[in-house]
Design a protein around this motif. Structure first.
Motif, PDB file in Angstrom:
ATOM      1  N   VAL A  64      20.510  49.267   8.435  1.00  0.00           N
ATOM      2  CA  VAL A  64      21.919  48.907   8.404  1.00  0.00           C
ATOM      3  C   VAL A  64      22.489  49.171   9.795  1.00  0.00           C
ATOM      4  CG1 VAL A  64      22.753  51.162   7.577  1.00  0.00           C
ATOM      5  CG2 VAL A  64      24.103  49.103   7.141  1.00  0.00           C
ATOM      6  N   ALA A  65      23.328  48.243  10.264  1.00  0.00           N
ATOM      7  CA  ALA A  65      24.017  48.389  11.550  1.00  0.00           C
ATOM      8  C   ALA A  65      25.500  48.162  11.290  1.00  0.00           C
ATOM      9  CB  ALA A  65      23.485  47.381  12.557  1.00  0.00           C
ATOM     10  N   CYS A  66      26.327  49.098  11.748  1.00  0.00           N
ATOM     11  CA  CYS A  66      27.762  49.040  11.443  1.00  0.00           C
ATOM     12  C   CYS A  66      28.614  49.409  12.657  1.00  0.00           C
ATOM     13  CB  CYS A  66      28.094  50.007  10.312  1.00  0.00           C
ATOM     14  SG  CYS A  66      27.378  49.532   8.739  1.00  0.00           S
ATOM     15  N   ASN A  67      29.884  48.979  12.584  1.00  0.00           N
ATOM     16  CA  ASN A  67      30.825  49.314  13.649  1.00  0.00           C
ATOM     17  C   ASN A  67      31.412  50.708  13.458  1.00  0.00           C
ATOM     18  OD1 ASN A  67      32.341  48.499  11.391  1.00  0.00           O
ATOM     19  ND2 ASN A  67      34.054  47.847  12.680  1.00  0.00           N
ATOM     20  N   THR A  68      31.564  51.146  12.228  1.00  0.00           N
ATOM     21  CA  THR A  68      32.101  52.473  11.916  1.00  0.00           C
ATOM     22  C   THR A  68      31.328  53.040  10.730  1.00  0.00           C
ATOM     23  OG1 THR A  68      33.716  51.610  10.334  1.00  0.00           O
ATOM     24  CG2 THR A  68      34.451  51.816  12.624  1.00  0.00           C
ATOM     25  N   THR A  69      31.588  54.293  10.392  1.00  0.00           N
ATOM     26  CA  THR A  69      30.868  54.900   9.274  1.00  0.00           C
ATOM     27  C   THR A  69      31.162  54.219   7.940  1.00  0.00           C
ATOM     28  OG1 THR A  69      32.595  56.574   9.061  1.00  0.00           O
ATOM     29  CG2 THR A  69      30.633  57.177  10.327  1.00  0.00           C
ATOM     30  N   ASN A  70      32.351  53.582   7.806  1.00  0.00           N
ATOM     31  CA  ASN A  70      32.639  52.870   6.554  1.00  0.00           C
ATOM     32  C   ASN A  70      32.283  51.383   6.635  1.00  0.00           C
ATOM     33  OD1 ASN A  70      34.697  51.979   8.173  1.00  0.00           O
ATOM     34  ND2 ASN A  70      36.348  52.503   6.758  1.00  0.00           N
ATOM     35  N   CYS A  71      31.744  50.940   7.737  1.00  0.00           N
ATOM     36  CA  CYS A  71      31.153  49.620   7.929  1.00  0.00           C
ATOM     37  C   CYS A  71      32.088  48.447   7.613  1.00  0.00           C
ATOM     38  CB  CYS A  71      29.868  49.495   7.110  1.00  0.00           C
ATOM     39  SG  CYS A  71      28.683  48.377   7.878  1.00  0.00           S
ATOM     40  N   ASN A  72      33.134  48.292   8.430  1.00  0.00           N
ATOM     41  CA  ASN A  72      34.011  47.117   8.307  1.00  0.00           C
ATOM     42  C   ASN A  72      33.332  45.869   8.842  1.00  0.00           C
ATOM     43  OD1 ASN A  72      36.098  48.770   7.359  1.00  0.00           O
ATOM     44  ND2 ASN A  72      36.773  49.209   9.442  1.00  0.00           N
ATOM     45  N   ASP A  73      32.463  46.041   9.821  1.00  0.00           N
ATOM     46  CA  ASP A  73      31.662  44.959  10.393  1.00  0.00           C
ATOM     47  C   ASP A  73      30.220  45.431  10.427  1.00  0.00           C
ATOM     48  OD1 ASP A  73      33.457  42.795  11.274  1.00  0.00           O
ATOM     49  OD2 ASP A  73      34.299  44.312  12.616  1.00  0.00           O
ATOM     50  N   GLY A  74      29.308  44.540  10.016  1.00  0.00           N
ATOM     51  CA  GLY A  74      27.906  44.909  10.102  1.00  0.00           C
ATOM     52  C   GLY A  74      27.025  44.106   9.167  1.00  0.00           C
TER      53      GLY A  74
END
Length: 182
Positions: free
Chosen positions: A106-116
């Protein structure tokens, strides 16, 4: 054996020996691409190729695009399984593979994953491997079945490898040219 031929042979042998005996480093940079039902994601992946010569432990992902346009940066990578088990917090070792087997990423922009986006292996929430994405990578939060034919992860040759191959080719051309001069 004439002096010129002997010299050419010695240089060729030394070049091949150097290229052959040089330590082989694991590729550290890879070109990534996946096409979902919503579009194509491409990126540069940095990681460590494991001894099985297939599994890559991902350390970062950069230069991401979605359908050919720059996409949001994804500074956080982790295990999709571990992240789900941790309540949605990106954690664990991100894993991709050259042949598309054993993906847990998983790759995300923030820990809550708004983008990814990410790849969830079969077994945790369903019988098949899944691809999921959110935000600037299309909206497939529930995921869709992973399609192996749409996946690509290829090593980027290291500059030293390319230079080594070019030097071997150059010596070969030099020797060929000297034979023609006779």
């Amino acid at each position: 054996m004439p002096l010129k031929s002997s010299f050419c042979y010695s240089v060729a042998l030394a070049t091949v020996a150097t290229a052959t005996l040089a330590p082989v480093a694991s590729a550290a940079t890879f070109n990534f691409s996946y096409t979902s039902s919503l579009g194509t994601i491409t990126a540069t992946v940095d990681g460590t190729l494991q001894p099985d010569n297939n599994t890559v432990f991902v350390s970062s992902i950069s230069n991401t695009t979605f359908n050919g346009s720059p996409a949001p940066a994804l500074p956080l990578t982790g295990s999709y399984v571990d992240s789900i088990l941790a309540g949605g917090v990106v954690t664990g070792q991100a894993v991709l593979s050259l042949d598309g087997s054993g993906l847990d990423f998983v790759a995300c922009n923030t820990t809550n994953c708004n983008d990814g986006f990410g790849f969830l292996p079969a077994g945790l929430i369903g019988p098949v491997d899944l691809f999921a994405s959110v935000g600037g990578y299309g909206s497939l939060p529930g995921g869709e079945p992973f399609v192996l034919a749409n996946y690509s992860l290829t090593p980027v040759p290291e500059p030293a490898t390319v230079l080594g191959l070019l030097s071997v080719a150059g010596v070969g051309l030099l020797c060929k040219g000297r034979k023609l001069e006779k």
